[in-house]
Design a protein around this motif. Sequence first.
Motif, PDB file in Angstrom:
ATOM      1  N   ASP A   1       3.859 -20.911  22.308  1.00 19.33           N
ATOM      2  CA  ASP A   1       3.710 -21.892  21.237  1.00 19.33           C
ATOM      3  C   ASP A   1       3.669 -21.191  19.879  1.00 19.33           C
ATOM      4  O   ASP A   1       3.266 -20.025  19.763  1.00 19.33           O
ATOM      5  CB  ASP A   1       2.429 -22.698  21.446  1.00 19.33           C
ATOM      6  CG  ASP A   1       2.458 -23.492  22.758  1.00 19.33           C
ATOM      7  OD1 ASP A   1       3.577 -23.836  23.179  1.00 19.33           O
ATOM      8  OD2 ASP A   1       1.371 -23.747  23.322  1.00 19.33           O
ATOM      9  N   ALA A   2       4.086 -21.948  18.837  1.00 16.47           N
ATOM     10  CA  ALA A   2       4.072 -21.401  17.480  1.00 16.47           C
ATOM     11  C   ALA A   2       2.647 -21.149  17.026  1.00 16.47           C
ATOM     12  O   ALA A   2       1.738 -21.925  17.332  1.00 16.47           O
ATOM     13  CB  ALA A   2       4.763 -22.380  16.528  1.00 16.47           C
ATOM     14  N   GLY A   3       2.463 -20.058  16.291  1.00 10.98           N
ATOM     15  CA  GLY A   3       1.141 -19.721  15.801  1.00 10.98           C
ATOM     16  C   GLY A   3       0.728 -20.582  14.618  1.00 10.98           C
ATOM     17  O   GLY A   3       1.511 -21.358  14.061  1.00 10.98           O
ATOM     18  N   VAL A   4      -0.517 -20.438  14.222  1.00 14.72           N
ATOM     19  CA  VAL A   4      -1.050 -21.192  13.082  1.00 14.72           C
ATOM     20  C   VAL A   4      -0.437 -20.653  11.796  1.00 14.72           C
ATOM     21  O   VAL A   4      -0.275 -19.440  11.627  1.00 14.72           O
ATOM     22  CB  VAL A   4      -2.586 -21.060  13.045  1.00 14.72           C
ATOM     23  CG1 VAL A   4      -3.153 -21.838  11.853  1.00 14.72           C
ATOM     24  CG2 VAL A   4      -3.185 -21.558  14.347  1.00 14.72           C
TER      25      VAL A   4
END
Length: 245
Positions: free
Chosen positions: A75-78
């Motif tokens: 998943d994409a990071g913050v």
Amino acid sequence: MFDRHRTSGMSGIIVIVFLCFSLVSMDTCPDAGTPGLPGIPGLPGRDGRERIKGDNGDPGIPLRDDTTVKGEKGDAGVIGSRGKRGRPGEAGDIGPPGPPGEPGDNAEFGDTTSLQQSAFSVSRLTRNPPEPHAVIRFSKNITLINSHFNNDGKFVCQISGYYYFVFHATSYDKNLCVVLMVDGTKTATFCDHQKTPKSLQAPSGGLAISLKQNQNVWLQTNSYNGMFAGDVGDSVFSGFLIHAL
């Protein structure tokens, strides 16, 4: 490596042991003998030979990892905080000229005082000095625009505004003071005193003045009136409008 006494002692022990073994074999020894003494340590051995470097081994077999499986995309990071502003880039090339603009509106007729002109330049032709404390007369017109300078030696303002007045005079063998007058009031005084007898001097002076219509400007001397004009020098008075009001 033993000394002589130790060698002789060892020889005696060997003889006794030999005799004992002989008696046993001859059945003359009534009893078994006691255990012998420990043997003497042997001589130290020589150092071994230096080792010889062996040959390089064969290269190993590359590791084959057929069991590795690529994992799924994470998943994409913050989103992180906004970074600092970078340095300004270099200036780009000048762009092409833009299209010409539309024609402007026609000018409206208004105040034309900026187009009005007033100027004069006059000279004095006589060798005789002017009368003290009186208007200096100039007999020759060099430049005269709109005839605002009259024959009695005065400039009469016809256009209100800022003017510049200047004089260049010649004096001979006398002191000279020139006073710039405005409507009978002393505005500026310029003096030149003779340093040596029978000498020519060339005093000058100038001033910018704000005038209103019908005001008069002229030059006069005081008791020092040694103004001169002739082949060796002139005395000139000039004035002109700088800016109309």
